[in-house]
Write an enzyme that holds these catalytic residues in place. Structure first.
Site: not given
Ligand code: ADP
Length: 172
Positions: A29, A69, A124, A134, A137, A148
């Protein structure tokens, strides 16, 4: 014409689940790119034994980010997430990695969504303390990987089919 014997051989974007041809979508990212973590992240996947089959640097369009997303559309952080990914302050580096169990294994290498819950040794944990920044992805399932990879690398020729000379040693 369709040959039932070959029906299961159909190769999709994410390869064949559970085999060494399995593929996943990984994206550094903008925060990871800005902080100079692209090389470190690529290095971890290379050293583990995975094979890079596609890579590009780009500022994603709003449409692409929203599709990527899409499952999170109703979440309160969705707009901020899309704004951040598409801001252009730094590009993303999108990749496809291939190898045995790469979808599940890359999630383990990446660590929990909230870096404060990620275990030591994960990407992470090593490089982040913010859920909204973080670093990386990775597709969370075979179906996500399929969607994707198709979204980011869906054109013919986007994925390079090749075999490292030491592939048999890695996969033995
Ligand atoms: P992952 O990336 O671990 O698969 P998710 O699909 O749940 O997690 O979420 C996608 C992305 O959205 C996360 O990697 C993060 O960048 C962002 N995100 C998720 N939860 C939050 C939150 N509570 N606040 C801000 N950003 C969030």
């Amino acid at each position: 014409q369709a040959n039932p014997l070959h029906a299961e051989e159909t190769v999709s974007f994410a390869g064949r689940k559970g085999t060494e041809s399995e593929r996943t979508f990984i994206m550094v990212k903008p925060d990871g790119v800005t902080r100079g973590l692209v090389g470190e992240i690529i290095s971890r996947f290379e050293k583990r034994g995975y094979k890079l089959v596609a890579i590009k640097s780009l500022v994603p369009s709003r449409q692409l980010a929203e599709q990527h997303y899409g499952d999170l559309r109703t979440r309160p952080f969705f707009k901020g997430l899309v704004n951040y990914i598409t801001s252009g302050k730094a590009p993303v580096v999108a990749m496809v990695w291939e190898g045995r169990d790469v979808i599940r294994q890359s999630r383990a290498m990446i660590g929990a969504t909230n870096p404060l819950e990620a275990v030591p040794g994960t990407i992470r944990h090593a490089f982040s303390i913010s859920i909204g920044r973080n670093v990386i992805h990775g597709s969370d399932s075979f179906d996500s990987a399929e969607k994707e990879i198709g979204l980011w690398f869906g054109k013919p020729g986007d994925l390079v089919s090749w075999e490292p000379v030491n592939w048999n040693w890695i996969m033995a």
